[in-house]
Design a protein around this motif. Structure first.
Motif, short mmCIF file in Angstrom:
data_model
loop_
_atom_site.label_atom_id
_atom_site.label_comp_id
_atom_site.label_asym_id
_atom_site.label_seq_id
_atom_site.Cartn_x
_atom_site.Cartn_y
_atom_site.Cartn_z
N ASP A 86 0.85 -1.18 0.00
CA ASP A 86 0.00 0.00 0.00
C ASP A 86 0.89 1.24 0.00
OD1 ASP A 86 -1.59 2.21 0.80
OD2 ASP A 86 -3.03 0.89 1.78
N PRO A 87 1.05 1.94 -1.13
CA PRO A 87 1.96 3.09 -1.19
C PRO A 87 1.57 4.23 -0.27
CG PRO A 87 1.37 2.34 -3.40
CD PRO A 87 0.45 1.64 -2.44
N GLN A 88 0.27 4.39 -0.03
CA GLN A 88 -0.17 5.48 0.84
C GLN A 88 0.32 5.25 2.27
OE1 GLN A 88 -4.40 6.14 0.82
NE2 GLN A 88 -4.30 7.88 2.20
N ARG A 89 0.15 4.03 2.76
CA ARG A 89 0.63 3.72 4.11
C ARG A 89 2.15 3.79 4.17
NH1 ARG A 89 -3.14 -1.06 6.77
NH2 ARG A 89 -5.16 -0.07 6.36
N LEU A 90 2.80 3.29 3.12
CA LEU A 90 4.25 3.34 3.05
C LEU A 90 4.75 4.78 3.15
CD1 LEU A 90 7.11 2.22 2.30
CD2 LEU A 90 6.42 2.51 -0.09
N ARG A 91 4.19 5.67 2.36
CA ARG A 91 4.63 7.07 2.37
C ARG A 91 4.39 7.71 3.73
NH1 ARG A 91 2.64 6.66 -3.06
NH2 ARG A 91 4.37 6.98 -4.52
N ARG A 92 3.28 7.38 4.34
CA ARG A 92 2.97 7.94 5.66
C ARG A 92 4.00 7.47 6.69
NH1 ARG A 92 -2.57 6.29 6.67
NH2 ARG A 92 -1.73 4.46 7.72
N ASN A 93 4.35 6.19 6.64
CA ASN A 93 5.34 5.65 7.57
C ASN A 93 6.71 6.29 7.35
OD1 ASN A 93 3.35 3.92 8.54
ND2 ASN A 93 4.04 2.17 7.35
N ALA A 94 7.07 6.45 6.06
CA ALA A 94 8.37 7.04 5.73
C ALA A 94 8.44 8.49 6.18
CB ALA A 94 8.61 6.94 4.23
N ALA A 142 1.69 -1.71 5.87
CA ALA A 142 1.66 -1.44 4.43
C ALA A 142 1.86 -2.70 3.59
CB ALA A 142 2.75 -0.43 4.09
N LEU A 143 2.33 -3.79 4.19
CA LEU A 143 2.65 -4.99 3.43
C LEU A 143 1.72 -6.14 3.80
CD1 LEU A 143 4.85 -6.25 1.46
CD2 LEU A 143 5.81 -7.26 3.55
N SER A 144 1.28 -6.88 2.80
CA SER A 144 0.48 -8.08 3.03
C SER A 144 0.78 -9.08 1.93
CB SER A 144 -1.02 -7.76 3.06
OG SER A 144 -1.44 -7.18 1.85
N VAL A 145 0.40 -10.31 2.15
CA VAL A 145 0.59 -11.37 1.16
C VAL A 145 -0.77 -11.80 0.64
CG1 VAL A 145 1.39 -13.73 0.77
CG2 VAL A 145 2.73 -12.17 2.21
N LEU A 146 -0.97 -11.71 -0.66
CA LEU A 146 -2.20 -12.21 -1.28
C LEU A 146 -2.05 -13.70 -1.49
CD1 LEU A 146 -4.94 -11.33 -2.61
CD2 LEU A 146 -3.70 -11.39 -4.80
N THR A 147 -2.99 -14.47 -0.98
CA THR A 147 -2.91 -15.93 -1.06
C THR A 147 -4.28 -16.50 -1.40
OG1 THR A 147 -2.39 -17.93 0.21
CG2 THR A 147 -3.23 -16.07 1.44
N THR A 148 -4.28 -17.69 -1.96
CA THR A 148 -5.50 -18.33 -2.41
C THR A 148 -5.84 -19.53 -1.54
OG1 THR A 148 -4.99 -17.69 -4.69
CG2 THR A 148 -6.62 -19.43 -4.40
N VAL A 149 -7.13 -19.71 -1.28
CA VAL A 149 -7.61 -20.91 -0.60
C VAL A 149 -7.54 -22.06 -1.60
CG1 VAL A 149 -9.54 -22.03 0.58
CG2 VAL A 149 -9.13 -19.56 0.89
#
Length: 363
Positions: A13-21, A247-254
Motif C-alpha cells: 500500500d503506497p499510501q501507508r508506506l509514504r505515511r510511515n516514511a 503497508a505490506l500483506s501477502v495475497l494468497t488463495t484458498v
C-alpha cells in the motif's frame, strides 16, 4: 482489485508506506540526527526513494546483491551492515568500480581489519560494537578496539551498533533503556578511538524500536531502521505501530478444505510467510500471520496456524468459513515479520494502486 493475480504475491500500500516514511523522516529531523534507512526489508529502489525522501544516498543494505542493485539504481554511500570477510572483497571492489559508488564495510576483529587494510579494497569501514544483543561486534571497552582502529588506518570512519534485543520487550520504558545503553556503548567506543588520536566521523546506531523511542541521540551521527516502512505483527505486538500502519500483506488463495480436520489450506506456506513466530511472544493470535479481507485488509480473526513449504494451514472453528472462503477465493495475510516475509523471493511488489515495483532477491 486483485482478480487474476497469481499467488502468493506481495501487496504493498503506497499510501501507508509514504505515511510511515514521512513520519520517520520528520522524527529524525526533529531530533537533528540523520536517517540511513535499512533496505533489507524492502529491497526496492522505488521504496528506497520514498524512504530517503528522494535523497540518493545514505542507505543500509544487508547483502551484496542489494548493494549492487541500489548502486546501479543511483544510490551512493551504501552501508553493508554485515561483517565483511575476504571472500567478498572482490565483489565489493567490483561494484564500486562499476558504479563509482561507495560501500562502507563493517569489521569486528583485528584479523578482518588487517585483511581489509592489506587488500585492494579501498572501502571505508566501521567497527561494530556489541551493545547487548551479542549477535555481532565487540564490547566497547575492549583493548582490541584500538588495535582494530589502527589496523584500518585511513579506512576507519567510525563505529556501528545494533540493539536488536530491543525486541525482547513490549514495554516502551524498557526500549528506552535499551536505546540509552546502545547509544552509550557507541559513544564510549567512539570516545576511546578519538582519545587514541583516531578520527571518528560516524557513530551509527539503530533498530526501529530504539530509533522511535530513544530520549536523546547526543553523540550519534546517524540512525538505522527499516521495518517501520512496512510494519508487521511483531511491531504491533510491541506497541511500535498500529494496524493502520501496516503497508505490506501477502495475497494468497484458498486451495483446500478439510472439514473433518477443521482446517482450510492456503498456497502461502513457510517460503511465502517465513517461519518466524516472534510476534507470538506478545500477540498469541499472530501465529504465522493474520487472514484479512482482500479489499479492506480488515482482520478476519483467523490466522495461519501451521506452515509447510508451500502450504499454510488455517484452523476453522466455525464451518461458516468454508462458505465465506470457498476454494479459489483469496485473502490477504498480515505477516508476523515483514523483513523475512518480503525476503521470500517474490521478485516484485504489486501495489494497491495498480503498479508493479521490481525488487532484488538473493545474496
Amino acid at each position: 482489485m486483485f482478480d487474476g493475480f497469481e499467488t502468493p504475491c506481495l501487496i504493498l500500500d503506497p499510501q501507508r508506506l509514504r505515511r510511515n516514511a514521512e513520519r520517520m523522516l520528520e522524527h529524525c529531523a526533529a531530533r537533528n540526527v540523520a536517517l540511513r534507512p535499512h533496505l533489507k526489508t524492502t529491497k526496492s529502489a522505488e521504496v528506497a526513494r520514498i524512504a530517503t525522501g528522494g535523497r540518493m544516498s545514505h542507505v543500509t543494505v544487508s547483502t551484496l546483491a542489494e548493494a549492487q542493485y541500489f548502486a546501479r539504481a543511483g544510490f551512493n554511500d551504501l552501508l553493508y551492515a554485515v561483517g565483511i570477510t575476504p571472500n567478498k572483497f572482490a565483489r565489493v571492489a567490483g561494484i564500486m568500480a562499476e558504479t563509482g559508488k561507495t560501500i562502507t564495510l563493517c569489521v569486528d576483529s583485528i584479523e578482518m581489519a588487517q585483511a581489509l587494510a592489506e587488500s585492494a579494497v579501498t572501502a571505508p569501514a566501521l567497527i561494530e560494537i556489541d551493545c547487548g544483543e551479542h549477535r555481532g561486534g565487540l564490547p566497547a571497552e575492549t583493548d582490541e578496539l584500538i588495535a582494530i582502529g589502527r589496523a584500518l588506518g585511513l579506512q576507519l570512519r567510525g563505529v556501528i551498533s545494533h540493539a536488536g534485543h530491543s525486541y525482547a520487550t513490549d514495554q516502551i520504558a524498557e526500549v528506552k533503556s535499551v536505546a540509552k545503553a546502545e547509544i552509550s556503548a557507541a559513544n564510549a567506543a567512539a570516545g576511546q578511538l578519538r582519545a587514541a588520536g583516531m578520527a571518528v566521523e560516524v557513530v551509527s546506531i539503530g533498530s526501529t524500536p530504539t530509533v522511535m523511542h530513544a530520549d536523546s541521540f547526543d553523540g550519534v551521527t546517524e540512525v538505522r531502521a527499516g521495518v517501520y516502512l512496512f510494519c508487521d505483527l511483531s511491531q504491533l505486538s510491541r506497541n511500535i505501530c498500529t494496524l493502520d500502519d501496516m503497508a505490506l500483506s501477502v495475497l494468497t488463495t484458498v486451495i483446500g478444505h478439510n472439514r473433518k480436520a477443521g482446517v482450510l489450506t492456503l498456497d502461502a506456506g513457510a517460503l511465502a510467510m517465513s517461519k518466524d513466530i516472534g510476534a507470538n511472544a506478545f500477540l498469541s493470535s499472530a501465529h504465522y500471520g493474520w487472514l484479512c479481507d482482500t479489499k479492506t485488509l480488515e482482520p478476519s480473526g483467523l490466522s495461519i496456524n501451521a506452515v509447510h513449504q508451500e502450504h499454510g494451514t488455517v484452523q476453522v472453528a466455525d464451518p461458516v468459513w468454508y462458505e465465506r472462503l470457498p476454494i479459489g477465493s483469496t485473502v490477504r495475510v498480515l505477516p508476523g515479520h515483514a523483513c523475512l516475509t518480503a525476503a521470500g523471493g517474490y521478485g516484485a511488489y504489486h501495489t494497491t494502486d495498480g503498479q508493479v515495483w521490481p525488487r532484488v532477491d538473493g545474496w
